[in-house]
Design an enzyme around this catalytic site. Structure first.
Site, mmCIF file in Angstrom:
data_model
loop_
_atom_site.group_PDB
_atom_site.id
_atom_site.type_symbol
_atom_site.label_atom_id
_atom_site.label_comp_id
_atom_site.label_asym_id
_atom_site.label_seq_id
_atom_site.Cartn_x
_atom_site.Cartn_y
_atom_site.Cartn_z
ATOM 1 N N HIS A 196 0.847 -1.188 0.000
ATOM 2 C CA HIS A 196 0.000 0.000 0.000
ATOM 3 C C HIS A 196 0.889 1.248 0.000
ATOM 4 C CE1 HIS A 196 -3.234 -2.548 2.120
ATOM 5 N NE2 HIS A 196 -3.792 -2.134 0.998
ATOM 6 N N CYS A 243 -2.343 0.831 9.761
ATOM 7 C CA CYS A 243 -3.442 -0.045 9.295
ATOM 8 C C CYS A 243 -4.372 -0.461 10.419
ATOM 9 C CB CYS A 243 -2.926 -1.341 8.696
ATOM 10 S SG CYS A 243 -1.263 -1.363 8.197
HETATM 11 C C1 CIR Z 1 -3.345 -7.498 3.658
HETATM 12 O O1 CIR Z 1 -2.531 -8.027 2.871
HETATM 13 O O2 CIR Z 1 -4.382 -6.978 3.254
HETATM 14 C C2 CIR Z 1 -3.039 -7.540 5.142
HETATM 15 N N1 CIR Z 1 -2.342 -8.746 5.460
HETATM 16 C C3 CIR Z 1 -2.223 -6.343 5.558
HETATM 17 C C4 CIR Z 1 -2.958 -5.060 5.402
HETATM 18 C C5 CIR Z 1 -2.139 -3.879 5.800
HETATM 19 N N2 CIR Z 1 -2.897 -2.692 5.720
HETATM 20 C C6 CIR Z 1 -2.391 -1.501 5.424
HETATM 21 O O3 CIR Z 1 -1.201 -1.372 5.122
HETATM 22 N N3 CIR Z 1 -3.226 -0.476 5.432
#
Ligand code: CIR
Length: 225
Positions: A164, A220
């Site tokens: 992201h 996140c």
């Molecule tokens: C994913 O791959 O969607 C989750 N394991 C990690 C999400 C991390 N979120 C973020 O950076 N906003």
């Protein structure tokens, strides 16, 4: 100033969360819970009320509440995650947003547009949006249309190296781990911590080792508004 934060307790299924870094190992669930509790305390120290949502075993990555919604001072947006296993997370977050925003100020990103909040970096009234494996051009276009109504600008940033946009970048004034003047920094990054301290910010350190194993970090884990 932020007044509110929303977080979601990690579920046991987080050990099956999506990861590009299996070499880091499987998260230790009990440790993740303790780290999450410490994170909530750090947010509270920064002066916000914290809404704590219960764990949802149906969605391994659901503790990363930043991705299914975008919260701004003008409106809230329910996103449409690009990761198939995360699409359903939006149904649980939408009613929570209704506690804080009038219905006519809650918008939705819809197919074929995809967008995850982790790609959206708010810098004042300009929103930089990573065009990533999770967020597509149509999702960014829809976001631009929604935020344009409020005089905000959306700028697409092509991404290739990171999951992201905010995996790679944080904005210290109005975004991410900046919390009302304090900066919450992940444990284990002494260079980043020293750089932030040298800018004069008070720093709180949170260990996020178990979330890093499934590609998640500090920002996140909450919605801040
Ligand atoms: C994913 O791959 O969607 C989750 N394991 C990690 C999400 C991390 N979120 C973020 O950076 N906003």
């Amino acid at each position: 100033m932020f007044q509110h934060a929303i977080v979601k307790i990690p579920c046991k299924a987080m050990i099956n969360g999506i990861t590009d870094h299996p070499e880091l190992g499987v998260p230790d669930y009990e440790k993740a819970l303790a780290q999450h509790a410490a994170y909530i305390e750090a947010l509270k120290k920064c002066g916000v009320d914290v809404t704590v949502l219960p764990p949802d075993e149906a969605y391994p990555d659901s503790c990363f509440v930043e991705d299914p919604a975008i919260v701004t001072k003008y409106c809230a947006i329910v996103t449409n995650p690009g990761a198939a296993s995360r699409k359903g997370e939006t149904a649980a977050i939408a009613p929570v947003l209704e506690q804080f925003y009038p219905k006519d100020k809650i918008f939705h990103i819809t197919d074929p547009g995809t967008l995850e909040g982790g790609d959206v970096m708010m810098c004042g009234d300009t929103f930089y949006v990573g065009q990533s494996a999770r967020t597509n051009a149509e999702g960014i276009r829809q976001l631009g249309e929604i935020l344009g109504q409020f005089g905000c600008k959306v700028v697409a940033v092509p991404l290739t190296e990171v999951l992201h946009l905010k995996t790679g970048v944080v904005y210290l004034e109005n975004n991410c781990i900046w919390m009302n003047g304090t900066v919450i920094v992940p444990a284990g990054y002494p260079t980043v911590q020293a750089a932030v301290e040298s800018l004069g910010y008070p720093v709180l350190v949170c260990d996020t080792s178990e979330f890093r194993k499934i590609d998640g970090g500090l920002s996140c884990l909450s919605l801040r508004f």
